[in-house]
Design a protein around this motif. Structure first.
Motif, PDB file in Angstrom:
ATOM      1  N   VAL A 166     -10.341   3.001  -4.188  1.00 24.04           N
ATOM      2  CA  VAL A 166     -10.978   1.960  -3.379  1.00 24.04           C
ATOM      3  C   VAL A 166      -9.903   0.982  -2.919  1.00 24.04           C
ATOM      4  O   VAL A 166      -9.192   0.400  -3.747  1.00 24.04           O
ATOM      5  CB  VAL A 166     -12.056   1.194  -4.163  1.00 24.04           C
ATOM      6  CG1 VAL A 166     -12.697   0.120  -3.270  1.00 24.04           C
ATOM      7  CG2 VAL A 166     -13.133   2.144  -4.685  1.00 24.04           C
ATOM      8  N   THR A 167      -9.770   0.813  -1.611  1.00 26.79           N
ATOM      9  CA  THR A 167      -8.855  -0.199  -1.078  1.00 26.79           C
ATOM     10  C   THR A 167      -9.607  -1.522  -0.955  1.00 26.79           C
ATOM     11  O   THR A 167     -10.723  -1.561  -0.436  1.00 26.79           O
ATOM     12  CB  THR A 167      -8.311   0.209   0.302  1.00 26.79           C
ATOM     13  OG1 THR A 167      -9.397   0.410   1.204  1.00 26.79           O
ATOM     14  CG2 THR A 167      -7.498   1.486   0.207  1.00 26.79           C
ATOM     15  N   LEU A 168      -8.997  -2.593  -1.436  1.00 28.42           N
ATOM     16  CA  LEU A 168      -9.644  -3.910  -1.425  1.00 28.42           C
ATOM     17  C   LEU A 168      -8.703  -4.940  -0.800  1.00 28.42           C
ATOM     18  O   LEU A 168      -8.357  -5.953  -1.407  1.00 28.42           O
ATOM     19  CB  LEU A 168     -10.037  -4.312  -2.850  1.00 28.42           C
ATOM     20  CG  LEU A 168     -11.226  -3.532  -3.421  1.00 28.42           C
ATOM     21  CD1 LEU A 168     -11.293  -3.636  -4.933  1.00 28.42           C
ATOM     22  CD2 LEU A 168     -12.532  -4.025  -2.799  1.00 28.42           C
ATOM     23  N   GLN A 169      -8.281  -4.647   0.425  1.00 27.01           N
ATOM     24  CA  GLN A 169      -7.399  -5.538   1.173  1.00 27.01           C
ATOM     25  C   GLN A 169      -8.162  -6.146   2.349  1.00 27.01           C
ATOM     26  O   GLN A 169      -9.158  -5.598   2.826  1.00 27.01           O
ATOM     27  CB  GLN A 169      -6.186  -4.771   1.717  1.00 27.01           C
ATOM     28  CG  GLN A 169      -5.152  -4.414   0.675  1.00 27.01           C
ATOM     29  CD  GLN A 169      -5.609  -3.301  -0.236  1.00 27.01           C
ATOM     30  OE1 GLN A 169      -6.383  -2.445   0.171  1.00 27.01           O
ATOM     31  NE2 GLN A 169      -5.147  -3.307  -1.466  1.00 27.01           N
ATOM     32  N   VAL A 219     -11.050   8.350  -0.679  1.00 32.69           N
ATOM     33  CA  VAL A 219     -10.704   6.945  -0.456  1.00 32.69           C
ATOM     34  C   VAL A 219     -11.907   6.214   0.134  1.00 32.69           C
ATOM     35  O   VAL A 219     -12.490   6.653   1.134  1.00 32.69           O
ATOM     36  CB  VAL A 219      -9.497   6.799   0.491  1.00 32.69           C
ATOM     37  CG1 VAL A 219      -9.189   5.318   0.738  1.00 32.69           C
ATOM     38  CG2 VAL A 219      -8.277   7.498  -0.083  1.00 32.69           C
ATOM     39  N   LEU A 220     -12.265   5.098  -0.481  1.00 34.04           N
ATOM     40  CA  LEU A 220     -13.343   4.240  -0.003  1.00 34.04           C
ATOM     41  C   LEU A 220     -12.768   2.896   0.419  1.00 34.04           C
ATOM     42  O   LEU A 220     -11.820   2.396  -0.187  1.00 34.04           O
ATOM     43  CB  LEU A 220     -14.373   3.999  -1.110  1.00 34.04           C
ATOM     44  CG  LEU A 220     -14.986   5.223  -1.789  1.00 34.04           C
ATOM     45  CD1 LEU A 220     -15.820   4.782  -2.980  1.00 34.04           C
ATOM     46  CD2 LEU A 220     -15.828   6.012  -0.799  1.00 34.04           C
ATOM     47  N   GLY A 221     -13.359   2.307   1.445  1.00 34.55           N
ATOM     48  CA  GLY A 221     -12.950   0.973   1.868  1.00 34.55           C
ATOM     49  C   GLY A 221     -13.775  -0.099   1.178  1.00 34.55           C
ATOM     50  O   GLY A 221     -14.971   0.084   0.919  1.00 34.55           O
ATOM     51  N   GLY A 222     -13.140  -1.204   0.865  1.00 37.05           N
ATOM     52  CA  GLY A 222     -13.832  -2.336   0.254  1.00 37.05           C
ATOM     53  C   GLY A 222     -13.317  -3.648   0.803  1.00 37.05           C
ATOM     54  O   GLY A 222     -12.198  -3.726   1.317  1.00 37.05           O
ATOM     55  N   VAL A 251      -8.436  -0.426   6.833  1.00 34.74           N
ATOM     56  CA  VAL A 251      -7.405  -0.230   5.811  1.00 34.74           C
ATOM     57  C   VAL A 251      -7.574   1.125   5.124  1.00 34.74           C
ATOM     58  O   VAL A 251      -6.604   1.861   4.938  1.00 34.74           O
ATOM     59  CB  VAL A 251      -7.439  -1.367   4.771  1.00 34.74           C
ATOM     60  CG1 VAL A 251      -6.442  -1.098   3.644  1.00 34.74           C
ATOM     61  CG2 VAL A 251      -7.137  -2.707   5.440  1.00 34.74           C
ATOM     62  N   ALA A 252      -8.797   1.461   4.746  1.00 32.77           N
ATOM     63  CA  ALA A 252      -9.022   2.733   4.043  1.00 32.77           C
ATOM     64  C   ALA A 252      -8.648   3.915   4.919  1.00 32.77           C
ATOM     65  O   ALA A 252      -8.047   4.889   4.439  1.00 32.77           O
ATOM     66  CB  ALA A 252     -10.478   2.829   3.595  1.00 32.77           C
ATOM     67  N   LEU A 292       0.812  -1.216   0.000  1.00 34.99           N
ATOM     68  CA  LEU A 292       0.000   0.000   0.000  1.00 34.99           C
ATOM     69  C   LEU A 292       0.846   1.266   0.000  1.00 34.99           C
ATOM     70  O   LEU A 292       0.490   2.254  -0.649  1.00 34.99           O
ATOM     71  CB  LEU A 292      -0.936  -0.011   1.205  1.00 34.99           C
ATOM     72  CG  LEU A 292      -2.149  -0.947   1.089  1.00 34.99           C
ATOM     73  CD1 LEU A 292      -2.901  -1.003   2.405  1.00 34.99           C
ATOM     74  CD2 LEU A 292      -3.066  -0.510  -0.037  1.00 34.99           C
ATOM     75  N   ALA A 293       1.947   1.282   0.724  1.00 35.36           N
ATOM     76  CA  ALA A 293       2.774   2.485   0.774  1.00 35.36           C
ATOM     77  C   ALA A 293       3.342   2.815  -0.607  1.00 35.36           C
ATOM     78  O   ALA A 293       3.341   3.984  -1.032  1.00 35.36           O
ATOM     79  CB  ALA A 293       3.902   2.315   1.789  1.00 35.36           C
ATOM     80  N   ALA A 294       3.821   1.793  -1.319  1.00 38.45           N
ATOM     81  CA  ALA A 294       4.347   2.016  -2.665  1.00 38.45           C
ATOM     82  C   ALA A 294       3.244   2.460  -3.617  1.00 38.45           C
ATOM     83  O   ALA A 294       3.448   3.332  -4.466  1.00 38.45           O
ATOM     84  CB  ALA A 294       5.017   0.749  -3.181  1.00 38.45           C
TER      85      ALA A 294
END
Length: 321
Positions: free
Chosen positions: A102-105, A123-126, A110-111, A84-86
Motif C-alpha cells: 500500500v502506497t501512502l504518499q 499494489v494498492l493506493g492510499g 502514486v500507486a 519510493l525508488a529505494a
C-alpha cells in the motif's frame, strides 16, 4: 485475522499508523532510521488524536534494516515520495510475491507509478487525510481532522480505514489541501497562524482554483475530505479575517502547534514533495492547456531553497497577486 505488517518509513505517518494496527493485535514492524528507533525503545510509542490517546505500546518491533519485509503479509510504504525508488528496490529483493503493498504518499497516481517498480506484488493506493505532528518522547499526534483512505482489499477490511473502488477523487481532494504545504513552509509559521492571515489564504485559494480547473480537464471531481466542499473552498478562504478566523477556521480542528512536514524539509534543506503537489498541477495544466501561474511560482520559490520566509504581502507579490 492477525497480519504481519511491515511499515516502511518511520516518519510522522508511519509511526502514527503503527499504533492503532499494533493495538488491533497485528504483528507490526516499523522500518526507519536509528534515532526514531532509539526514541521508541526509550519511551514506547504513543499515538494521539489531539489530546486523546488512541494507542500506546512499549513492545513495538523497530528495524533499521529492511529484512522484516521478507515475512510481511502487508507492506505499508510510508516514505516520502522521493524514497519510493529505494523502497521498491528493497521490496523487490526481499518481499514475498504474495505480499500486498500500500502506497501512502501525497500526490496523484502514486500507486500506478510505483507498481511497475514492484511487478510481482499487488499494489494498492492510499491517502492519509490528516496531518500528524511529532510531539517527542515517543508521541505522535493527529493534528487535523480526517481519516485514511485506501483502495479496497480483504486484508484491510478490519482496519477502520475508508475503502474505495476509485481513489482518484480522494487523491485530488487531498491534493487541494496539500497545495498549502509550500505556502506554510515559505511563511515559516505554524499552520493555524498562517491560515489566520488573509494574504496567505488568497494565495492558497488561487492555487486551488487553478487545480480545480486542471481536475476538470482530467475528468475528475475531487472528493470532499473536510467540512467544506471542494467547489466552495476558495470562496471560504477569501472570507475576511473577522469571519474566517472565529467561524470557518475552528471547523478544521487544527492544533496551535501543527506544522506541515514540508516546512521541516524546507527549513533543513531536505528534498520536498513539491513536484508531486503543486508541481503536478503545473505539469497536468500544461497537458490540458490550462495556465497555473500561482502553483508554478510556488514551485520555483520552494525549489530555490535557502529556507527563506516571507510575510503574506511579500509572498503575494512574489506569486504575482
Amino acid at each position: 485475522m492477525t497480519l504481519r505488517i511491515a511499515i516502511f518509513g518511520a516518519g510522522r505517518i508511519g509511526c502514527w499508523i503503527a499504533g492503532p494496527l499494533a493495538a488491533q493485535g497485528h504483528d507490526v514492524t516499523l522500518i526507519g532510521r536509528e534515532p526514531t528507533g532509539r526514541e521508541i525503545a526509550e519511551h514506547g510509542l504513543t499515538v494521539l488524536d489531539a489530546d486523546e490517546v488512541i494507542a500506546a505500546t512499549r513492545n513495538l518491533r523497530y528495524d533499521v534494516g529492511p529484512e522484516s519485509l521478507a515475512s510481511a503479509d502487508l507492506v505499508l510504504v510510508t516514505t516520502k515520495s522521493g524514497g519510493l525508488a529505494a523502497a521498491a528496490a528493497d521490496i523487490t529483493r526481499l518481499a514475498r510475491d504474495d505480499a500486498v503493498l500500500v502506497t501512502l504518499q501525497n500526490g496523484i497516481g502514486v500507486a500506478a507509478a510505483f507498481a511497475p517498480l514492484v511487478p510481482r506484488q499487488k499494489v494498492l493506493g492510499g491517502i492519509v487525510g490528516f496531518n500528524v505532528v511529532h510531539a517527542g518522547g515517543g508521541r505522535w499526534s493527529k493534528s487535523s481532522k480526517g481519516m485514511i483512505h485506501c483502495e479496497k482489499h480483504p486484508l484491510l477490511r478490519d482496519f477502520g480505514w475508508h475503502l474505495v473502488e476509485d481513489l482518484r477523487p480522494i487523491e485530488w481532494g487531498k491534493l487541494l489541501l496539500n497545495l498549502n504545504n509550500p505556502i506554510n513552509a515559505l511563511s515559516g509559521q505554524p499552520l493555524k497562524q498562517q491560515l489566520e492571515q488573509i494574504g496567505y489564504r488568497r494565495i492558497l485559494a488561487t492555487a486551488m482554483d487553478e487545480a480545480l480547473a486542471v481536475a476538470k480537464g482530467a475528468g475528475v471531481r475531487p472528493a470532499k475530505l473536510g467540512p467544506t466542499a471542494p467547489a466552495l473552498l476558495s470562496a471560504g478562504l477569501r472570507a475576511p479575517d473577522w469571519l474566517f478566523n472565529p467561524v470557518l477556521l475552528p471547523r478544521q480542528k487544527i492544533s496551535d502547534t501543527a506544522r506541515l512536514s514540508m516546512s521541516d524539509d524546507y527549513d533543513t534543506g531536505k528534498p520536498t514533495e513539491i513536484a508531486e503537489l503543486n508541481g503536478k498541477v503545473v505539469v497536468l495544466g500544461r497537458q490540458f492547456g490550462i495556465e497555473t501561474p500561482v502553483n508554478a511560482a510556488l514551485v520555483k520559490l520552494i525549489e530555490a531553497g535557502g529556507g527563506n520566509h516571507f510575510d503574506a504581502r511579500t509572498m503575494l507579490r512574489l506569486v504575482g497577486l
